[in-house]
Design a protein around this motif. Structure first.
Motif, PDB file in Angstrom:
ATOM      1  N   UNK A 162       9.044   6.954  -3.315  1.00 33.41           N
ATOM      2  CA  UNK A 162       8.730   5.900  -2.997  1.00 33.41           C
ATOM      3  C   UNK A 162       7.477   5.150  -3.309  1.00 33.41           C
ATOM      4  N   UNK A 163       6.352   5.819  -3.167  1.00 38.29           N
ATOM      5  CA  UNK A 163       5.152   6.178  -3.829  1.00 38.29           C
ATOM      6  C   UNK A 163       4.700   5.575  -4.838  1.00 38.29           C
TER       7      UNK A 163
ATOM      8  N   UNK B 212      17.297  -0.378  -3.963  1.00 39.23           N
ATOM      9  CA  UNK B 212      17.990   0.684  -5.278  1.00 39.23           C
ATOM     10  C   UNK B 212      17.163   1.435  -6.076  1.00 39.23           C
ATOM     11  N   UNK B 213      15.577   1.452  -6.248  1.00 41.27           N
ATOM     12  CA  UNK B 213      15.150   2.653  -6.740  1.00 41.27           C
ATOM     13  C   UNK B 213      14.889   3.182  -6.762  1.00 41.27           C
TER      14      UNK B 213
ATOM     15  N   UNK C 155       3.948   1.408  -9.197  1.00 41.39           N
ATOM     16  CA  UNK C 155       3.860   1.593 -10.953  1.00 41.39           C
ATOM     17  C   UNK C 155       4.246  -0.515 -11.517  1.00 41.39           C
ATOM     18  N   UNK C 156       5.779   0.007 -11.088  1.00 47.56           N
ATOM     19  CA  UNK C 156       6.528  -0.638 -11.318  1.00 47.56           C
ATOM     20  C   UNK C 156       6.943  -2.561 -10.764  1.00 47.56           C
TER      21      UNK C 156
ATOM     22  N   UNK D  26       0.785  -1.055  -0.039  1.00 49.26           N
ATOM     23  CA  UNK D  26      -0.446   0.215  -0.062  1.00 49.26           C
ATOM     24  C   UNK D  26       0.914   0.812   0.037  1.00 49.26           C
ATOM     25  N   UNK D  27       2.228   1.170   0.704  1.00 47.86           N
ATOM     26  CA  UNK D  27       3.241   2.840   0.964  1.00 47.86           C
ATOM     27  C   UNK D  27       3.599   2.585  -1.002  1.00 47.86           C
ATOM     28  N   UNK D  28       3.623   1.714  -1.085  1.00 47.95           N
ATOM     29  CA  UNK D  28       4.072   2.018  -2.884  1.00 47.95           C
ATOM     30  C   UNK D  28       2.844   2.276  -3.407  1.00 47.95           C
ATOM     31  N   UNK D  29       2.328   2.361  -3.281  1.00 48.51           N
ATOM     32  CA  UNK D  29       1.094   3.058  -4.734  1.00 48.51           C
ATOM     33  C   UNK D  29       0.394   2.128  -4.514  1.00 48.51           C
TER      34      UNK D  29
END
Length: 468
Positions: free
Chosen positions: A93-94, A85-86, A98-99, A53-56
């Motif tokens: 972060x959010x 790395x990203x 998508x990745x 949830x925290x990454x979107x």
């Protein structure tokens, strides 16, 4: 788990936290921390839920991506390493979600693999900021070998002489990017607009979203539509430059409705083509009224209305369009759209607080703002440093080109400062020239009389900062 990751998860997983607190007693007088601790002793949480949830990812998408055999993040070593790395590379972060959704394989890469892939794009001459945005917009570029269509698009832009930093302005993480379609679009425009290649290049430079927005699909459909009315490509390019808002989603639809209206009042195909080619921006600017309503309001026959529009196509806006927009409002809207394009081009994030603030701070048309930015670049700054300076000190672009040149000349030629000072302390250009001269004169007098001003930081702009 690292503290920064835990903090990010706690601040960006409201749905998960609401569900957790809904399972514990939070009534008056109850120690909530103890209640939560007691609950977790018997019902351990799946750490992947707040993480995703925290990454979107939305709550409706979580179940699809939750691993079936893990509940603790520390057990997913490759996932955490590639996530880090990203983050370290500059990906928001959010936006990493998508990745995760579109290129999940990336989070299974072994040590160092993802970083090497990112470096491959650096070797093309792209900056980290551009690559970070590219990764979010087109996650599949990180899978397998370098995307052939992307490289061809990239090479074609370089052949056009388009600065690579402008590439970023055309990308949006809200749409899918089909590089094959973008390549075909560029080749189509290059082939059909070969007589005016300079105008094509200018169009891409000033409005990169024309080509990259939805991979050029809208532009392709619009060009195809206008070609049916005999409008030449070089005329279209001039039209797009003059009225960039015509790539709006509603423009083709409005144009088709207007053509149907002209047909319903008895206008011949030849005359319709002539009217559309004369002022397509008028026919597509707004939806039109029904034939019956117009004839009733104007108290005239269809033949008479047809003759009026044939004689003066510009009358279509006054007689038929639903919206009667004053010319000043149209121009204001046009310049606001241009200004937004300029801000996106220099790296502002669409709909962000910074962009909203910049829209209100910057004064002048986009071409004037670009001219002032070019003034910094002409002084010797590279384009990216020029853009970063503008982000820190946006008031610079509110000065005239003459004033910017005077200040640069004073600081570079009279005082002997290097361009590094502007990058380290861009606010210096925000002071009036008179104030700068007075304070530098005072600084010179102090040093000549034995007063030593010791920098307290390693920052190269500190000496300048102390003076000002």
């Amino acid at each position: 788990m690292e503290f920064t990751l835990a903090e990010h998860m706690s601040k960006n997983s409201p749905v998960f936290l609401a569900g957790l607190l809904g399972n514990v007693d939070t009534g008056g007088g109850v120690d909530v921390r103890c209640s939560v601790s007691r609950f977790l002793q018997y019902q351990p949480i799946n750490e992947f839920e707040p993480f995703l949830e925290s990454i979107g990812l939305s709550s409706s998408e979580l179940r699809k991506f939750l691993p079936s055999d893990l509940i603790y993040l520390n057990d997913a070593v490759d996932l955490l390493e590639n996530y880090k790395v990203l983050c370290d590379y500059g990906v928001q972060r959010t936006k990493i979600g998508k990745v995760y959704k579109e290129a999940n394989e990336v989070f299974g890469y072994g040590h160092g693999v993802l970083y090497l892939k990112l470096q491959q794009y650096e070797q093309l001459g792209l900056s980290k900021t551009t690559i970070a945005k590219l990764v979010v917009c087109c996650p599949k570029l990180l899978i397998g070998e370098a995307n052939l269509e992307f490289l061809q698009v990239f090479d074609k832009l370089k052949a056009f002489g388009i600065m690579l930093v402008l590439f970023r302005g055309g990308l949006s993480d809200k749409s899918m990017h089909n590089w094959s379609r973008t390549l075909r679009m560029l080749e189509f425009l290059e082939m059909t607009g070969s007589n005016n290649k300079a105008l094509l290049v200018r169009l891409i430079k000033e409005h990169p979203r024309f080509v990259f927005g939805q991979s050029g699909k809208r532009l392709y459909l619009l060009v195809s539509l206008l070609c049916k009315f005999g409008i030449r490509i070089d005329t279209m390019l001039q039209l797009f430059m003059q009225y960039p808002w015509i790539l709006n989603v509603d423009f083709p639809k409005n144009l088709r409705k207007s053509v149907k209206f002209l047909s319903h009042i008895g206008m011949e195909a030849f005359d319709i083509t002539r009217v559309v080619s004369t002022c397509p921006e008028i026919l597509g600017a707004s939806s039109c009224q029904s034939v019956a309503d117009v004839l009733s309001t104007m108290n005239m026959s269809a033949e008479r209305l047809c003759d009026i529009i044939k004689d003066d196509p510009m009358q279509f806006a006054n007689l038929v369009s639903k919206k009667k927009i004053p010319a000043v409002t149209k121009m204001d809207s046009f310049y606001l759209g241009e200004k937004a394009e300029f801000l996106l081009k220099i790296g502002f994030i669409e709909n962000s607080d910074d962009m909203s603030k910049a829209m209100s701070q910057f004064r002048g048309r986009s071409d004037q703002l670009q001219e002032r930015l070019d003034c910094l670049v002409d002084a010797g700054l590279d384009y990216e440093n020029g853009c970063s300076i503008i982000k820190v000190a946006p008031q610079i672009l509110n000065m005239s080109v003459v004033m910017i040149k005077k200040k640069l000349s004073y600081l570079l030629n009279d005082l002997g400062y290097s361009l590094e000072y502007f990058v380290a302390f861009p606010m210096i250009l925000g002071y009036s020239l008179e104030k700068m001269k007075l304070r530098f004169t005072m600084y010179k007098w102090l040093t000549e009389n034995g007063v030593k001003i010791q920098p307290t930081s390693k920052n190269k702009g500190v000496k300048t900062n102390l003076i000002m």
